[in-house]
Design a protein around this motif. Structure first.
Motif, PDB file in Angstrom:
ATOM      1  N   VAL A  48     -14.561  13.055 -12.597  1.00 28.11           N
ATOM      2  CA  VAL A  48     -15.403  12.422 -13.753  1.00 28.11           C
ATOM      3  C   VAL A  48     -14.330  12.377 -14.899  1.00 28.11           C
ATOM      4  O   VAL A  48     -14.467  11.418 -15.785  1.00 28.11           O
ATOM      5  CB  VAL A  48     -16.326  13.475 -14.042  1.00 28.11           C
ATOM      6  CG1 VAL A  48     -17.226  13.055 -15.478  1.00 28.11           C
ATOM      7  CG2 VAL A  48     -17.475  13.562 -12.906  1.00 28.11           C
ATOM      8  N   ARG A 101     -12.074   9.025 -14.475  1.00 31.43           N
ATOM      9  CA  ARG A 101     -12.923   7.821 -14.735  1.00 31.43           C
ATOM     10  C   ARG A 101     -13.076   7.511 -16.164  1.00 31.43           C
ATOM     11  O   ARG A 101     -13.086   6.413 -16.756  1.00 31.43           O
ATOM     12  CB  ARG A 101     -14.303   7.852 -14.111  1.00 31.43           C
ATOM     13  CG  ARG A 101     -14.284   7.741 -12.418  1.00 31.43           C
ATOM     14  CD  ARG A 101     -15.484   7.540 -11.828  1.00 31.43           C
ATOM     15  NE  ARG A 101     -16.601   8.586 -12.059  1.00 31.43           N
ATOM     16  CZ  ARG A 101     -16.766   9.595 -11.354  1.00 31.43           C
ATOM     17  NH1 ARG A 101     -16.062   9.885 -10.394  1.00 31.43           N
ATOM     18  NH2 ARG A 101     -17.733  10.354 -11.501  1.00 31.43           N
ATOM     19  N   LEU A 102     -13.548   8.479 -16.796  1.00 32.21           N
ATOM     20  CA  LEU A 102     -13.907   8.393 -18.363  1.00 32.21           C
ATOM     21  C   LEU A 102     -12.642   8.262 -19.082  1.00 32.21           C
ATOM     22  O   LEU A 102     -12.629   7.474 -19.896  1.00 32.21           O
ATOM     23  CB  LEU A 102     -14.548   9.816 -18.922  1.00 32.21           C
ATOM     24  CG  LEU A 102     -15.782   9.963 -18.538  1.00 32.21           C
ATOM     25  CD1 LEU A 102     -16.324  11.411 -18.869  1.00 32.21           C
ATOM     26  CD2 LEU A 102     -16.950   9.188 -18.914  1.00 32.21           C
ATOM     27  N   VAL A 150     -11.783   4.687 -18.642  1.00 32.16           N
ATOM     28  CA  VAL A 150     -12.637   3.718 -19.451  1.00 32.16           C
ATOM     29  C   VAL A 150     -12.460   3.922 -20.912  1.00 32.16           C
ATOM     30  O   VAL A 150     -12.356   2.716 -21.640  1.00 32.16           O
ATOM     31  CB  VAL A 150     -14.007   4.165 -19.003  1.00 32.16           C
ATOM     32  CG1 VAL A 150     -14.895   3.241 -19.967  1.00 32.16           C
ATOM     33  CG2 VAL A 150     -14.430   3.852 -17.687  1.00 32.16           C
ATOM     34  N   ASP A 200     -23.823  12.419 -12.868  1.00 32.08           N
ATOM     35  CA  ASP A 200     -23.693  11.643 -14.181  1.00 32.08           C
ATOM     36  C   ASP A 200     -24.211  12.203 -15.345  1.00 32.08           C
ATOM     37  O   ASP A 200     -23.816  11.991 -16.300  1.00 32.08           O
ATOM     38  CB  ASP A 200     -25.275  10.573 -13.981  1.00 32.08           C
ATOM     39  CG  ASP A 200     -26.139  11.084 -13.325  1.00 32.08           C
ATOM     40  OD1 ASP A 200     -26.482  12.356 -13.227  1.00 32.08           O
ATOM     41  OD2 ASP A 200     -27.301  10.321 -12.861  1.00 32.08           O
ATOM     42  N   GLU A 239     -21.203  13.608 -16.553  1.00 36.79           N
ATOM     43  CA  GLU A 239     -20.250  12.722 -17.298  1.00 36.79           C
ATOM     44  C   GLU A 239     -20.530  12.314 -18.339  1.00 36.79           C
ATOM     45  O   GLU A 239     -19.775  12.267 -19.481  1.00 36.79           O
ATOM     46  CB  GLU A 239     -20.445  11.215 -16.211  1.00 36.79           C
ATOM     47  CG  GLU A 239     -19.808  10.092 -17.008  1.00 36.79           C
ATOM     48  CD  GLU A 239     -19.824   9.097 -16.044  1.00 36.79           C
ATOM     49  OE1 GLU A 239     -20.876   8.198 -16.162  1.00 36.79           O
ATOM     50  OE2 GLU A 239     -18.878   8.559 -15.314  1.00 36.79           O
ATOM     51  N   GLY A 240     -21.951  12.577 -18.818  1.00 34.57           N
ATOM     52  CA  GLY A 240     -22.459  12.330 -20.224  1.00 34.57           C
ATOM     53  C   GLY A 240     -21.891  13.668 -20.827  1.00 34.57           C
ATOM     54  O   GLY A 240     -21.404  13.298 -22.139  1.00 34.57           O
ATOM     55  N   ALA A 269     -18.169  13.161 -21.622  1.00 37.52           N
ATOM     56  CA  ALA A 269     -17.997  11.944 -22.669  1.00 37.52           C
ATOM     57  C   ALA A 269     -17.953  12.461 -24.085  1.00 37.52           C
ATOM     58  O   ALA A 269     -17.466  11.984 -24.979  1.00 37.52           O
ATOM     59  CB  ALA A 269     -18.971  10.727 -22.357  1.00 37.52           C
ATOM     60  N   GLY A 328     -20.094   9.380 -27.254  1.00 36.72           N
ATOM     61  CA  GLY A 328     -20.219   9.551 -25.452  1.00 36.72           C
ATOM     62  C   GLY A 328     -21.317   8.614 -24.985  1.00 36.72           C
ATOM     63  O   GLY A 328     -21.121   8.051 -23.958  1.00 36.72           O
ATOM     64  N   THR A 385     -20.350   5.806 -22.055  1.00 30.49           N
ATOM     65  CA  THR A 385     -21.071   5.658 -20.800  1.00 30.49           C
ATOM     66  C   THR A 385     -22.035   4.451 -20.610  1.00 30.49           C
ATOM     67  O   THR A 385     -22.354   4.000 -19.550  1.00 30.49           O
ATOM     68  CB  THR A 385     -21.567   6.695 -20.490  1.00 30.49           C
ATOM     69  OG1 THR A 385     -22.827   7.242 -21.252  1.00 30.49           O
ATOM     70  CG2 THR A 385     -20.624   7.953 -20.437  1.00 30.49           C
ATOM     71  N   ARG A 400     -24.989   4.912 -21.273  1.00 28.19           N
ATOM     72  CA  ARG A 400     -26.247   5.682 -20.550  1.00 28.19           C
ATOM     73  C   ARG A 400     -26.577   6.842 -21.346  1.00 28.19           C
ATOM     74  O   ARG A 400     -26.409   8.182 -20.918  1.00 28.19           O
ATOM     75  CB  ARG A 400     -26.187   6.180 -19.161  1.00 28.19           C
ATOM     76  CG  ARG A 400     -25.504   4.868 -18.151  1.00 28.19           C
ATOM     77  CD  ARG A 400     -25.453   5.535 -16.670  1.00 28.19           C
ATOM     78  NE  ARG A 400     -26.373   5.796 -16.091  1.00 28.19           N
ATOM     79  CZ  ARG A 400     -26.757   6.544 -14.958  1.00 28.19           C
ATOM     80  NH1 ARG A 400     -25.544   6.790 -14.424  1.00 28.19           N
ATOM     81  NH2 ARG A 400     -27.883   6.651 -14.554  1.00 28.19           N
ATOM     82  N   GLU A 455     -31.002   0.020 -22.169  1.00 31.13           N
ATOM     83  CA  GLU A 455     -30.621   0.804 -21.084  1.00 31.13           C
ATOM     84  C   GLU A 455     -31.867   0.872 -20.106  1.00 31.13           C
ATOM     85  O   GLU A 455     -33.089   0.993 -20.419  1.00 31.13           O
ATOM     86  CB  GLU A 455     -30.517   2.337 -21.470  1.00 31.13           C
ATOM     87  CG  GLU A 455     -29.956   2.979 -20.299  1.00 31.13           C
ATOM     88  CD  GLU A 455     -29.789   4.600 -20.461  1.00 31.13           C
ATOM     89  OE1 GLU A 455     -29.223   5.297 -19.682  1.00 31.13           O
ATOM     90  OE2 GLU A 455     -30.345   5.036 -21.629  1.00 31.13           O
TER      91      GLU A 455
END
Length: 307
Positions: A82, A85-86, A89, A132, A135-136, A139, A221, A225, A227, A297
């Motif tokens: 995770v 990936r962040l 990005v 997921d 991930e938030g 971020a 954040g 993402t 999201r 979203e």
């Protein structure tokens, strides 16, 4: 900023104003101490050493205090995946990744700059969140690093730490320093009064900045993402589970509330929120809801799978 976290002029402005006011307060505090203690060398040397130690070793102190340890990708592949990936990005350097073995679900970022940053999550957070949602949260923490929040809060909190130490030193010196004349007693009383006033003012300024920086990190954040609803889900889940953690366990971590994703103690009376390090959950969720509408979203899909 050269990374892909959106710049936040309002956050920058608030940080600048807060640091300016704290700097002014620091100058006045130092001047008062020099006038009272008759030794500018002692004041400058002690203040410089304390600030340097707090700035250079903040990451080590935080990890040690919260029992965090640096972990490698082989040990926590989901967590590292995770973060990788962040960082890709966001186009930011990958921080060191740490895990704290505690049931309290939380996360924090520390370190004086992006090249010396550490992002730490607790084992309780890893157990409770889907990929997921994790991930938030990460971020959000990487946003703190990108916006230099950790360095700013470390410097900003220094004045309060120094004032608190002066109060304690003056108090114990007066209590256990033996027989003193009336002039000495007056000097120490004035020192304690000035230091206490500085501590209160710096405390309030830092709390105002801290609440706004949490909203700014949520916003950055969520935009990174794309999201916001996932971050809102993580916030709701973590805050709800926090109420199930024994109060004595939460209090051991309360000193680091300003750096946490969510505060270690919740459910406070309305008046106490004025002194809180984080905005109320409802305010954070309302902001994420507005961002979700702005981004158009789609409803969240099924939860991510843990490794």
């Amino acid at each position: 900023m050269s990374n892909r976290f959106r710049s936040d002029p309002r956050l920058t402005a608030r940080m600048t104003v807060t640091l300016f006011l704290l700097g002014l307060l620091y100058v006045l505090f130092a001047a008062a101490l020099i006038a009272l203690l008759k030794s500018w060398v002692l004041v400058v040397v002690v203040a410089g050493l304390l600030l340097g130690a707090q700035y250079w070793y903040s990451d080590r102190v935080a990890l040690y205090a919260l029992r965090g340890r640096i972990v490698e990708a082989e040990e926590y592949p989901r967590l590292h995946g995770v973060v990788d990936r962040l960082c890709a990005v966001a186009d930011v350097p990958k921080p060191r990744v740490a895990v704290a073995d505690m049931d309290m679900p939380n996360a924090f970022a520390t370190g004086r700059n992006a090249d010396h940053a550490v992002v730490c999550v607790t084992t309780g957070l890893l157990r409770r969140l889907e990929t997921d949602e994790l991930e938030g949260v990460l971020a959000h923490e990487l946003s703190h690093v990108a916006h230099r929040d950790v360095a700013v809060m470390t410097i900003a909190s220094f004045l309060g730490v120094l004032a608190g130490l002066v109060v304690r030193f003056a108090f114990y010196s007066h209590m256990f320093g033996g027989r003193r004349d009336q002039n000495t007693a007056v000097v120490f009383s004035v020192v304690m009064g000035v230091a206490a006033a500085v501590y209160v003012l710096s405390f309030l300024l830092i709390r105002v900045l801290s609440r706004y920086r949490e909203l700014a990190a949520d916003r950055a954040g969520a935009l990174l993402t794309g999201r916001p609803s996932v971050l809102a889900s993580a916030l709701t889940k973590v805050t709800g589970d926090m109420a199930r953690i024994p109060t004595r366990d939460l209090r051991t971590s309360q000193a680091f509330n300003a750096f946490y994703f969510t505060p270690a103690l919740g459910g406070r009376p309305h008046l106490a929120r004025f002194f809180a390090t984080h905005p109320p959950l409802e305010q954070r969720l309302d902001q994420l809801g507005r961002i979700s509408v702005e981004l158009g979203e789609a409803p969240a899909a099924g939860p991510g799978k843990a490794d």
